[in-house]
Scaffold this active site. Sequence first.
Site, PDB file in Angstrom:
ATOM      1  N   TYR A  58     -69.924 -26.490 112.443  1.00 34.57           N
ATOM      2  CA  TYR A  58     -70.712 -25.378 112.966  1.00 34.57           C
ATOM      3  C   TYR A  58     -72.126 -25.842 113.305  1.00 34.57           C
ATOM      4  O   TYR A  58     -72.944 -26.100 112.432  1.00 34.57           O
ATOM      5  CB  TYR A  58     -70.793 -24.240 111.956  1.00 34.57           C
ATOM      6  CG  TYR A  58     -69.479 -23.586 111.593  1.00 34.57           C
ATOM      7  CD1 TYR A  58     -68.349 -23.737 112.393  1.00 34.57           C
ATOM      8  CD2 TYR A  58     -69.363 -22.812 110.448  1.00 34.57           C
ATOM      9  CE1 TYR A  58     -67.145 -23.134 112.053  1.00 34.57           C
ATOM     10  CE2 TYR A  58     -68.168 -22.207 110.103  1.00 34.57           C
ATOM     11  CZ  TYR A  58     -67.059 -22.361 110.901  1.00 34.57           C
ATOM     12  OH  TYR A  58     -65.872 -21.773 110.563  1.00 34.57           O
ATOM     13  N   HIS A 127     -59.967 -27.838 107.762  1.00 36.44           N
ATOM     14  CA  HIS A 127     -60.330 -26.879 108.809  1.00 36.44           C
ATOM     15  C   HIS A 127     -59.175 -26.646 109.783  1.00 36.44           C
ATOM     16  O   HIS A 127     -58.883 -25.504 110.146  1.00 36.44           O
ATOM     17  CB  HIS A 127     -61.567 -27.389 109.552  1.00 36.44           C
ATOM     18  CG  HIS A 127     -62.333 -26.309 110.241  1.00 36.44           C
ATOM     19  ND1 HIS A 127     -63.633 -26.460 110.643  1.00 36.44           N
ATOM     20  CD2 HIS A 127     -61.987 -25.056 110.617  1.00 36.44           C
ATOM     21  CE1 HIS A 127     -64.057 -25.344 111.222  1.00 36.44           C
ATOM     22  NE2 HIS A 127     -63.065 -24.493 111.226  1.00 36.44           N
ATOM     23  N   PRO A 211     -62.862 -10.373 110.789  1.00 34.99           N
ATOM     24  CA  PRO A 211     -62.227  -9.074 110.527  1.00 34.99           C
ATOM     25  C   PRO A 211     -62.737  -7.982 111.456  1.00 34.99           C
ATOM     26  O   PRO A 211     -62.120  -6.920 111.548  1.00 34.99           O
ATOM     27  CB  PRO A 211     -62.607  -8.788 109.070  1.00 34.99           C
ATOM     28  CG  PRO A 211     -63.896  -9.520 108.867  1.00 34.99           C
ATOM     29  CD  PRO A 211     -63.735 -10.784 109.670  1.00 34.99           C
ATOM     30  N   LEU A 212     -63.849  -8.251 112.149  1.00 33.60           N
ATOM     31  CA  LEU A 212     -64.395  -7.295 113.118  1.00 33.60           C
ATOM     32  C   LEU A 212     -64.048  -7.681 114.556  1.00 33.60           C
ATOM     33  O   LEU A 212     -64.664  -7.199 115.502  1.00 33.60           O
ATOM     34  CB  LEU A 212     -65.915  -7.194 112.949  1.00 33.60           C
ATOM     35  CG  LEU A 212     -66.373  -6.681 111.578  1.00 33.60           C
ATOM     36  CD1 LEU A 212     -67.886  -6.694 111.482  1.00 33.60           C
ATOM     37  CD2 LEU A 212     -65.817  -5.284 111.313  1.00 33.60           C
ATOM     38  N   GLY A 213     -63.060  -8.562 114.702  1.00 38.45           N
ATOM     39  CA  GLY A 213     -62.631  -8.944 116.046  1.00 38.45           C
ATOM     40  C   GLY A 213     -63.739  -9.551 116.866  1.00 38.45           C
ATOM     41  O   GLY A 213     -63.910  -9.248 118.049  1.00 38.45           O
ATOM     42  N   GLY A 215     -66.748  -8.995 116.708  1.00 39.10           N
ATOM     43  CA  GLY A 215     -67.696  -7.955 117.070  1.00 39.10           C
ATOM     44  C   GLY A 215     -67.106  -6.817 117.874  1.00 39.10           C
ATOM     45  O   GLY A 215     -67.674  -5.715 117.922  1.00 39.10           O
ATOM     46  N   PHE A 216     -65.956  -7.029 118.489  1.00 40.63           N
ATOM     47  CA  PHE A 216     -65.409  -6.010 119.385  1.00 40.63           C
ATOM     48  C   PHE A 216     -65.040  -4.730 118.649  1.00 40.63           C
ATOM     49  O   PHE A 216     -65.238  -3.616 119.175  1.00 40.63           O
ATOM     50  CB  PHE A 216     -64.182  -6.553 120.129  1.00 40.63           C
ATOM     51  CG  PHE A 216     -63.655  -5.594 121.157  1.00 40.63           C
ATOM     52  CD1 PHE A 216     -64.290  -5.472 122.383  1.00 40.63           C
ATOM     53  CD2 PHE A 216     -62.542  -4.801 120.913  1.00 40.63           C
ATOM     54  CE1 PHE A 216     -63.823  -4.571 123.339  1.00 40.63           C
ATOM     55  CE2 PHE A 216     -62.074  -3.909 121.847  1.00 40.63           C
ATOM     56  CZ  PHE A 216     -62.709  -3.788 123.065  1.00 40.63           C
ATOM     57  N   GLY A 219     -67.298  -1.488 118.141  1.00 36.54           N
ATOM     58  CA  GLY A 219     -67.561  -0.514 119.185  1.00 36.54           C
ATOM     59  C   GLY A 219     -68.926  -0.646 119.817  1.00 36.54           C
ATOM     60  O   GLY A 219     -69.369   0.245 120.546  1.00 36.54           O
TER      61      GLY A 219
END
Length: 321
Positions: A58, A127, A211-213, A215-216, A219
């Site tokens: 990263y 990884h 887990p939030l896709g 950011g998608f 919403g």
Amino acid sequence: MRLRSLGNTGTKIGTIGLGCMGMSWLYQESSRDDRRSVRVINEALDLGGNLLDTADVYGAGHNETLLGKAVAGRREEAVIATKAGLVLEDLRLRAAHRDGSPAYLRKAVQASLRRLNLEVIDLYYVHRVDPTVPLAETWGTMAELVDQGLVRWLGLSEATVAQAREVHAIHPVTAVQSELSLWTRDALAGASGGMVGWCESVGASFIPFAPLGRGFLTGTLRAGQFESGDFRTANPRFDRAAMEANQRIVDGIREVADRRSVTPAQVAIAWTLAQGEQVVPIPGTKNPRYLRENLAAAEVHLSEEDFADLGALPAPVGSRY
């Protein structure tokens, strides 16, 4: 913060951890702010979100160095996870190749320890599995790092159940990390609950990233808002047409969120938590407000009606890579 067990280690971790990758690369890199990220990491520790996740790739080591600075003086409060097995060839192009060879892993762990300013890494992942090196050879080397006191526990990232089963017979798998969210449910698919079920069967933790896709599922994202170089500009699910089609998923999540008087992000995280006591999601953020929102999802309780509605969400348009 509620607690869950980290595999069979006897160590307790917060129900929700913190993914640190986005603080250094892939997402909106022009907004990178190391000072703010250090504050976010420390606030996560203050709130009990003590599983902190990074990797040597990263930002070409930047993320490990950042995390090391953030936890200085608070080492005993943090459970630090990092990864090896992806070798960066070009930071700008983000070109990388897999390397699971013993020689690479022995060098990689020493480099990570230096950047993190640690004497021992808590959780060390492969990884990505290198198809050119026998997995038993890679895992055997990882087990040697445990014997040498450089690493406490071992994990796999984006592996199959067959691969996890193979290495678990050599040295215990403490955790498996893979994507899991309301629009990526692959880890639940297959016999006996897929990878999530396998982790439960052997007492390993399952650590969902994104887990939030990406950011998608919050919403808050719209097509065309990503800067050049943001990973999502080349991701099939973030193509303009795909985002417009996938808005149906967000709309369904928002209906549940409104019913519970919480945010879509909190519903998405609460859903992952409900997949089993062995599940500890690591949503990433470099924003203090979103950190607090994410960690508060540990107190969101979904009803049978909520689960039914979330289970009926349409499949996403576009592959995840």
